[in-house]
Design a protein around this motif. Structure first.
Motif, PDB file in Angstrom:
ATOM      1  N   GLN A   1       0.775  -1.206   0.031  1.00 47.69           N
ATOM      2  CA  GLN A   1       0.050  -0.120   0.114  1.00 47.69           C
ATOM      3  C   GLN A   1       0.999   1.163  -0.099  1.00 47.69           C
ATOM      4  O   GLN A   1       2.013   1.305   0.338  1.00 47.69           O
TER       5      GLN A   1
ATOM      6  N   CYS B   1       1.134   5.573   0.578  1.00 48.35           N
ATOM      7  CA  CYS B   1       0.798   7.036   0.730  1.00 48.35           C
ATOM      8  C   CYS B   1       1.418   7.885  -0.042  1.00 48.35           C
ATOM      9  O   CYS B   1       2.040   7.510  -1.068  1.00 48.35           O
TER      10      CYS B   1
ATOM     11  N   THR C   1       8.118  -1.292   6.236  1.00 48.99           N
ATOM     12  CA  THR C   1       7.925   0.247   5.453  1.00 48.99           C
ATOM     13  C   THR C   1       9.153   0.801   5.033  1.00 48.99           C
ATOM     14  O   THR C   1      10.379   0.556   5.502  1.00 48.99           O
TER      15      THR C   1
ATOM     16  N   ALA D   1      -4.332   3.452   3.219  1.00 48.27           N
ATOM     17  CA  ALA D   1      -3.429   4.664   3.294  1.00 48.27           C
ATOM     18  C   ALA D   1      -4.074   5.994   3.139  1.00 48.27           C
ATOM     19  O   ALA D   1      -5.094   5.815   2.152  1.00 48.27           O
TER      20      ALA D   1
ATOM     21  N   PHE E   1      -0.874   5.108   7.605  1.00 47.93           N
ATOM     22  CA  PHE E   1      -1.161   3.910   7.376  1.00 47.93           C
ATOM     23  C   PHE E   1      -2.024   3.553   8.481  1.00 47.93           C
ATOM     24  O   PHE E   1      -1.769   3.796   9.561  1.00 47.93           O
TER      25      PHE E   1
END
Length: 944
Positions: free
Chosen positions: A320, A322, A337, A362, A367
């Motif tokens: 995922q 952002c 991450t 996100a 998150f």
């Protein structure tokens, strides 16, 4: 002649109804819905084909003994930046949000899909045609290609344009020509198109032979010529805002667009083999390989470099993204991450909690991970929802999480909802919490959320300006059959229909959804025997100048009250969509895109000089004494006091493709579609931006103080101009103005919230608002800032408050500091603040005469839902619908004269010197300065 027809649901439940052969299908469908106790549905014949609601039973060839089916689809919601559109169970569409984005061109039926870009919508109908609405500049007007939009199979949207694939594989585009709305340069190549992908301002089409065609702005991936020979056997394409990445049949990857955004993967190209899927952040891409490894490229600081965690990236199942970071879920349920640490690229603080992760969602800078046990773990920017500690105990049995730009909303197993993050982006749902029951799904716009309940109703919350007004769209199946003389006027018939259905002022629509003219007769309007008409009733909306109010009633008409020279209407107004006011004049946008003005001619109440230009108006903005209207073609028309921006002739040739306008007291600033800005009005008060013109690139939003402007650019930096002493010069703090998320303005200064929750201020230090140095060490994790005339109040993520600025205007909250806990929102008059706490109590400080002392009503300020402010008075709506006021009586601080009328209050609107409350029955009660506009009035005085 009557026949018997059985109508059933997919569940197997049936009812048998009798029907006349000349009865319309729509009328019969309504009766069937009522008999089976279901909401809006489609009526299908025995073969499963949709029955046309406008045909009769006989014409539709429905026979005695036939079995029909009511098919009710799930409500589907789409959103632009500032509006929502919902497809209801019967295939009709309802919209809400800002008028220029939510106004439907006509009643839509049999809608299969709705797609939105930033400011417009496009709907595919059952017959393959397309209907559009919203900003014409962004594709809300498809009239130029309407005859081509037939047999449409799918739609794709960039920020400012749409692209449709037809059944024959050809493509039709519309919207902003330079940003993908014009594909004429590649039209002959767009054949046998299989799918289309979009960046912010460009499109990429995959053809049946696996080749790719692109168009739009080159800097956004609209030109793939440099890699054209490599684009063969393409399987899928992924895009971020500025670049594209294509996965080929052999698992290799080809990229194009700006290198800083991931358009150049040469550094890892040799490793990009057997790629299974790609995820995109704003500045980078990340690819999962078939062995579960990951490769990233793009901006190294914002997710484009995964080397520091490369050894951990094994058996990756999903990624995922952002805006500036990535989060990968591994096969064992752990998370890795990388990217910008402040935006979620560093999860070390919660690493031990990230076990058995099921899914990650996100926002722009944070998150949220859903674990297998239904709990949630968050990290990243607190302003964007990275800190859920305030609601941690509620986050149990979570089924689904949705994200707006800076907030999250979670649906629990019992159908309730928990929200967190920035209040102004939907992170606070307290005002609608009692309505959020049996929630089935949630849709997010940039600044708001919409929840669909089990009964098909919709509840929205978030930023009240764009799309988050507290709304419940409850389906109603009320009908009544009336007889009418052919020579009866539509208006008279409408009044009788309203009485029969026990509703207030409404618009009467014909069977196609078109508005019926009240001055025509039944015969002239071509209303036929057996026709089904609809009463459409909008919510009352109130606007105010300094000394008058204007209310749009449910039927689109307008009533005004206050001093005569500001409230006198030039004519009876009907079909009004929006009313805007400056200090002494009003401007109303009508359904046909024209504008009507009234009030002080000097301030724009007389638009006769530009009336012939005011066509296809999309939105209007107001300075102190002038108006500016954006037309559908992106041009601008201005009127009112010339020195306050009513004359834009010096920049008229620059005012093209305008997206939005912001107003200071005596100037306007327009953002163009290319991200540049143009200003006009009093030069020294923000009307001249020439000194910073070369810096005004990639402008995202503009904030205005009375005499200065501050623009936030795409990279988070700020450019300001106008009166230097009151915020027009930010040079002293320019090096600190990075990653700016939002800006607030008081009369003499600006305050900017950064991505890390810190605050930077500039402006007139004599009043202290422009200098926050005395509290700088306290300004951490700031969520929101409110301003009085000369002071600021900041709400931190822990619910505490920090204030600075002129002491007499609320800049010193020390006397109540111990009470300022769990603060949800703050409202301000000119010289005082009122904070609403989580328990519904209120804390006030500042000038006592301006509402800074609420001790006289303190024992009544319980279960407060909302607070509103005039110049020197406050009005609070309680949970029981009553109202409590305090502050200066001549500014609405004393409602005792109308207190017994203030029951079941739904909404309050403030002018400078008075308040107007809308009650549940849509009557209006006003109080405050009787000289100005606070005489006791109710809209029942104008009831029909």
């Amino acid at each position: 002649m009557t026949i018997a027809v059985t109508v059933g649901l997919l569940s197997g439940r049936t009812e048998t109804l009798t029907a006349n052969l000349d009865e319309e299908i729509a009328t019969f469908r309504h009766r069937a819905q009522a008999a089976l106790a279901v909401g809006r549905s489609r009526l299908l014949d025995s073969s499963g084909s949709l029955l046309d609601g406008y045909r009769t039973i006989n014409d539709a060839k429905v026979q005695n003994g036939d079995s029909l089916t009511l098919h009710r689809s799930r409500v589907q919601i789409s959103s632009s930046d500032n509006a929502f559109a919902a497809i209801l169970g019967d295939g009709s569409v309802v919209t809400w949000g800002t008028a220029d984005e939510s106004a439907l061109p006509y009643q839509l039926n049999n809608v299969h899909q709705v797609l939105a870009n930033r400011r417009a919508f496009a709907a595919i109908l059952a017959d393959g045609s397309v209907a559009t609405w919203g900003s014409a500049h962004c594709g809300g007007d498809s009239s130029a290609v309407q005859d081509q939009l037939k047999t449409v199979q799918q739609l794709q949207a960039s920020h400012n344009a749409f692209a449709a694939i037809l059944a024959d594989g050809s493509v039709v585009t519309w919207g902003h020509a330079g940003f993908g709305g014009d594909c004429s340069a590649v039209q002959d190549q767009l054949k046998n198109v299989q799918q289309i992908q979009a960046s912010a301002n460009a499109f990429a089409a995959i053809l049946v032979d696996g080749s790719v065609v692109t168009w739009g702005q080159a800097g956004f991936g609209g030109d793939c010529s440099a890699v054209q020979d490599q684009l063969r056997n393409v399987q899928q394409i992924k895009a971020n805002a500025n670049a594209f990445a294509a996965i080929l049949v052999d698992g290799s990857v080809v990229t194009w667009g700006p290198a800083a955004f991931g358009g150049d993967c040469s550094a890892v190209r040799s490793q990009l083999k057997t790629v299974q899927q790609i995820q995109a952040s704003l500045f980078a891409f990340a690819a999962i390989l078939c062995d579960g490894a990951v490769l990233a490229w793009g901006d190294c600081d914002l997710g484009g470099d995964s080397r520091p965690v490369q050894h951990q990236l094994k058996d990756v199942q999903q990624i995922q993204a952002c805006s500036g970071a990535f989060a990968a879920v591994l096969a064992d349920g752990s998370v890795v991450t990388w990217g910008d640490a402040d935006s979620g690229g560093d999860c070390t603080d919660v690493q031990d909690q990230l076990k058995n992760v099921h899914h990650i969602v996100a926002s722009s800078g944070a998150f949220a991970a859903i674990l297998d046990d239904g709990s949630v773990v968050t990290w990243g920017d607190a302003f964007s929802g990275g800190d859920s500690s305030a609601v941690h105990d509620h986050l149990k049995d979570v089924q689904h999480v949705q994200a707006s730009q800076n907030a999250f909303a979670a649906i629990l197993a019992d159908g309730s909802v928990v929200t967190w993050g920035s209040d102004c982006y939907g992170g606070d749902s307290t005002h609608v919490q009692h309505q959020l029951r049996n929630v089935q799904q949630i849709q997010a716009s940039r600044k708001a959320f919409a929840a669909i309940l089990a009964d098909g109703s919709i509840v929205t919350w978030g930023s009240a300006v764009p799309a988050g007004e507290i709304s419940v769209l409850q389906e109603q199946l009320q009908t009544a059959t009336l007889t009418a003389n052919l020579d009866e006027e539509i208006a008279t018939f409408r009044h009788r229909a309203q009485a029969a259905l026990a509703v207030g002022r409404s618009r009467l629509l014909d069977s196609s959804g078109s508005l019926l003219d009240g001055y025509r007769t039944i015969n002239d309007a071509k209303v036929q025997n057996g026709d089904s008409l609809t009463l459409h009733r909008s919510r009352v909306q109130i606007s105010s100048s300094d000394n008058a109010f204007a209310a749009i009633l449910g039927d689109g008409s307008v009533v005004t009250w206050g001093i005569a020279d500001e409230s006198a209407l030039p004519c009876q107004l009907n079909n009004v969509y929006q009313v805007l006011a400056n200090r002494r004049a009003f401007a109303a946008i009508l359904a046909d895109g024209s504008v009507v003005t009234w009030g002080s001619a000097h301030c724009g109440g007389d638009s006769s000089a530009v009336q012939d230009q005011l066509k296809n108006v999309q939105q209007v903005q107001a300075s102190r004494s002038a108006f500016a209207a954006i037309l559908a073609d992106g041009s601008v028309v201005t009127w009112g006091y010339a020195d306050d921006g009513g004359d834009s002739s010096t920049v008229r040739d620059q005012l093209k493709h305008v997206q939005q306008i912001q107003a200071a007291a005596s100037a306007f600033a327009a953002i163009l579609v290319d991200g540049s800005a143009v200003s006009w009005g009093r030069a020294g008060l923000g009307g001249d931006c020439s000194a910073v013109q070369d810096q005004l690139k990639n402008v995202q939003q503009i904030q205005a103080a009375p005499h200065a402007f501050a623009a936030i650019l795409a990279d988070g930096s700020v450019v300001s101009w106008g009166q230097p002493l009151v915020g027009g010069d930010s040079s002293a703090v320019q090096d600190q103005l990075k990653t700016v998320q939002q800006i607030q303005a008081c009369r003499f200064a600006f305050a900017a919230i950064l991505a890390d929750g810190a605050v930077v201020t500039w402006g007139d230090e004599a009043f202290s608002a422009g200098d926050s140095s005395v509290v700088q060490d306290q300004l951490k994790n700031v969520q929101h800032i409110q301003a009085s005339s000369s002071a600021f109040a900041a709400i931190l993520d822990d619910g505490s408050v920090v204030t600075w600025g002129a002491l007499a205007c609320g800049g010193d909250s020390r006397a109540v500091q111990g009470q300022l806990t769990a603060v949800q929102q703050i409202q301000s008059t000119e010289a005082a603040f009122a904070a609403l706490l989580a328990d519904g109590s209120v804390v006030t400080w500042g000038d006592a005469l301006a509402g800074g002392d609420s001790s006289n009503v303190g024992d009544r300020l319980k279960d407060v839902q909302q607070i509103h402010a005039s110049q020197s008075g406050f009005a609070a709506i309680l949970a029981d619908g009553s109202v409590v006021t305090w502050g200066q009586a001549s500014f609405g601080g004393d409602c005792s004269a109308v207190h017994d009328q203030l029951k079941n209050v739904q909404q309050v609107q403030a002018s400078r010197n008075a308040f107007a409350a809308i009650l549940y029955d849509e009557t209006v009660v006003t109080w405050g300065s009787a000289v100005h506009d606070g005489e006791i009035n109710t809209l029942s005085d104008w009831s029909e």
